[in-house]
Scaffold this motif. Structure first.
Motif, PDB file in Angstrom:
ATOM      1  N   LYS A  50       0.812  -1.224   0.000  1.00  0.00           N
ATOM      2  CA  LYS A  50       0.000   0.000   0.000  1.00  0.00           C
ATOM      3  C   LYS A  50       0.832   1.255   0.000  1.00  0.00           C
ATOM      4  CE  LYS A  50      -3.527   1.215   2.344  1.00  0.00           C
ATOM      5  NZ  LYS A  50      -4.949   1.399   2.366  1.00  0.00           N
ATOM      6  N   SER A 138      -8.053  -0.808   3.885  1.00  0.00           N
ATOM      7  CA  SER A 138      -8.702  -0.739   2.584  1.00  0.00           C
ATOM      8  C   SER A 138      -7.656  -1.030   1.507  1.00  0.00           C
ATOM      9  CB  SER A 138      -9.325   0.642   2.379  1.00  0.00           C
ATOM     10  OG  SER A 138      -8.384   1.662   2.666  1.00  0.00           O
ATOM     11  N   ASN A 140      -6.392  -0.010  -1.247  1.00  0.00           N
ATOM     12  CA  ASN A 140      -6.021   1.049  -2.184  1.00  0.00           C
ATOM     13  C   ASN A 140      -4.612   1.527  -1.852  1.00  0.00           C
ATOM     14  OD1 ASN A 140      -7.820   1.975   0.181  1.00  0.00           O
ATOM     15  ND2 ASN A 140      -6.536   3.753  -0.233  1.00  0.00           N
ATOM     16  N   SER A 146     -10.823   4.418  -1.745  1.00  0.00           N
ATOM     17  CA  SER A 146     -10.990   3.012  -1.360  1.00  0.00           C
ATOM     18  C   SER A 146     -11.748   2.240  -2.437  1.00  0.00           C
ATOM     19  CB  SER A 146     -11.753   2.910  -0.038  1.00  0.00           C
ATOM     20  OG  SER A 146     -11.065   3.593   0.975  1.00  0.00           O
ATOM     21  N   GLU A 175     -16.124   3.196   4.771  1.00  0.00           N
ATOM     22  CA  GLU A 175     -15.466   2.355   5.756  1.00  0.00           C
ATOM     23  C   GLU A 175     -16.239   2.297   7.078  1.00  0.00           C
ATOM     24  OE1 GLU A 175     -14.235   4.778   4.038  1.00  0.00           O
ATOM     25  OE2 GLU A 175     -12.433   4.126   2.972  1.00  0.00           O
ATOM     26  N   HIS A 226      -7.299  12.675   2.199  1.00  0.00           N
ATOM     27  CA  HIS A 226      -7.368  11.222   2.113  1.00  0.00           C
ATOM     28  C   HIS A 226      -8.506  10.879   1.158  1.00  0.00           C
ATOM     29  CE1 HIS A 226      -5.299   8.063   4.402  1.00  0.00           C
ATOM     30  NE2 HIS A 226      -6.308   7.291   4.078  1.00  0.00           N
TER      31      HIS A 226
HETATM   32 MG    MG Z   1      -8.178   3.296   4.057  1.00  0.00          MG
END
Ligand code: MG
Ligand code: TXA
Length: 322
Positions: A50, A138, A140, A146, A175, A226
């Protein structure tokens, strides 16, 4: 880019996870990038794949809500009430971890572990087939949107996972809600998500909301910027922005379909009727579609600040922050 196998074979997913490999798994919120939570080498692979900073801890996914004490020292009464009410489901509880079992890498050295029992049937079946819980953020690249389908995972992390378990499009779409407990036993919401604050308060009374709005890396996760597309995203004042950017190609996320838009606007309605739940489910896929489309910028409107609308607004604001 090499394509990784996508399928619905739980045995295959379990096979790779037992060998310390990474497997993308469906959950009801978003797809997760999973590894054996008890194996530090496997967990390290998540951070590498990630490109995630080591100060950002991982949620541990479990398949049995009656076995929480296997992983944590203590379960406050309000935590038990919330687990009984919302597990399996999109709620993560921060609880004092059993340090001899949960590796420091998983929790970034913090004394608490984020635990969640997902409700997606394939995720549950997989967790129940394994002798260990799964650490999974997640799926991504760090800071990006995500994934809510197996294809999203394939497009971005495909070559880094051994297998992608395909559970279809995620039902919730944002999420999990993250909840902790302070010294006085008060319930504190740290991230807005798939369980509405109102629903939590209906179980345990008033809660504190302490979302981290800062860019301070010492405060794990929840950086201000984010869930972000690469294209600029501007919130609200839709009519003004459409006039301001009339020479540009505009992508617009609308709550409901509009028929009054100029030709330079490509719209993606997030719901048919304006329900926050539908907007949550479609939000990240719409952001991705617009990020990949032939447009210059993205406009979006926030929802009324109640129920799941709050989580959607939180994601939109973080996506708009630069
Ligand atoms: Mg995340
Ligand atoms: O719905 C979800 O929660 C998804 C699915 C895959 O379960 N997972 C997810 O993980 O969103 P991730 O890593 O993208 O976001 C988890 C957030 C991070 O911001 C992290 O900082 C916070 O949870 N977190 C995890 N463990 C924590 C801990 N021990 N203390 C404080 N924050 C924690």
């Amino acid at each position: 880019m090499q394509n990784t196998e996508i399928g619905r074979d739980i045995e295959k997913a379990a096979y790779w996870l037992r060998r310390g490999k990474l497997v993308a798994i469906p959950t009801e919120t978003v797809y997760g990038l999973a590894a054996n939570a008890l194996n530090p080498d496997a967990v390290l692979g998540i951070f590498e794949a990630k490109n995630r900073p080591a100060f950002d801890p991982l949620i541990v996914h479990i398949g049995d809500r009656h076995a929480i004490t296997q992983w944590v020292e203590e379960v406050p009464v309000s935590a038990q009430i919330l687990a009984d009410a919302f597990w399996p489901g999109p709620l993560t509880l921060l609880l004092p971890k059993r340090s001899e079992i949960i590796p420091d890498l998983v929790t970034s050295g913090l004394p608490h572990v984020g635990l969640r029992m997902p409700s997606h049937p394939l995720a549950l079946a997989l967790l129940r087939a394994l002798p260990f819980p799964l650490a999974a953020p997640s799926a991504n690249p760090f800071g990006y949107i995500s994934p809510t389908t197996a294809r999203h995972v394939q497009d971005q992390l495909g070559e880094k996972v051994a297998y992608i378990l395909d559970g279809g499009a995620c039902e919730v779409g944002v999420e999990s809600t993250i909840v902790g407990f302070d010294e006085q036993g008060a319930v504190v919401v740290h991230r807005l998500g798939g369980i509405a604050v109102e629903d939590i308060e209906a179980c345990v009374g008033r809660v504190k909301i302490r979302l981290n709005q800062s860019d301070n890396p010492a405060a794990p996760g929840m950086l201000t910027s984010h869930y972000a597309p690469r294209k600029p995203l501007y919130l609200n004042n839709i009519e003004d922005n459409i006039s301001l950017y009339q020479g540009k190609k505009i992508g617009l996320m609308t709550l409901k379909k509009r028929s009054d838009l100029p030709a330079n606007v490509l719209q993606i309605p997030l719901s048919e009727t304006g329900l926050a739940h539908d907007c949550a489910r479609n939000l990240f896929a719409a952001m991705r579609t617009l990020d990949a489309a032939d447009i210059d910028l993205i406009l979006a409107e926030t929802l009324p600040d109640t129920g799941l609308g709050r989580a959607v607004n939180d994601r939109l604001r973080r996506a708009a922050a630069k």
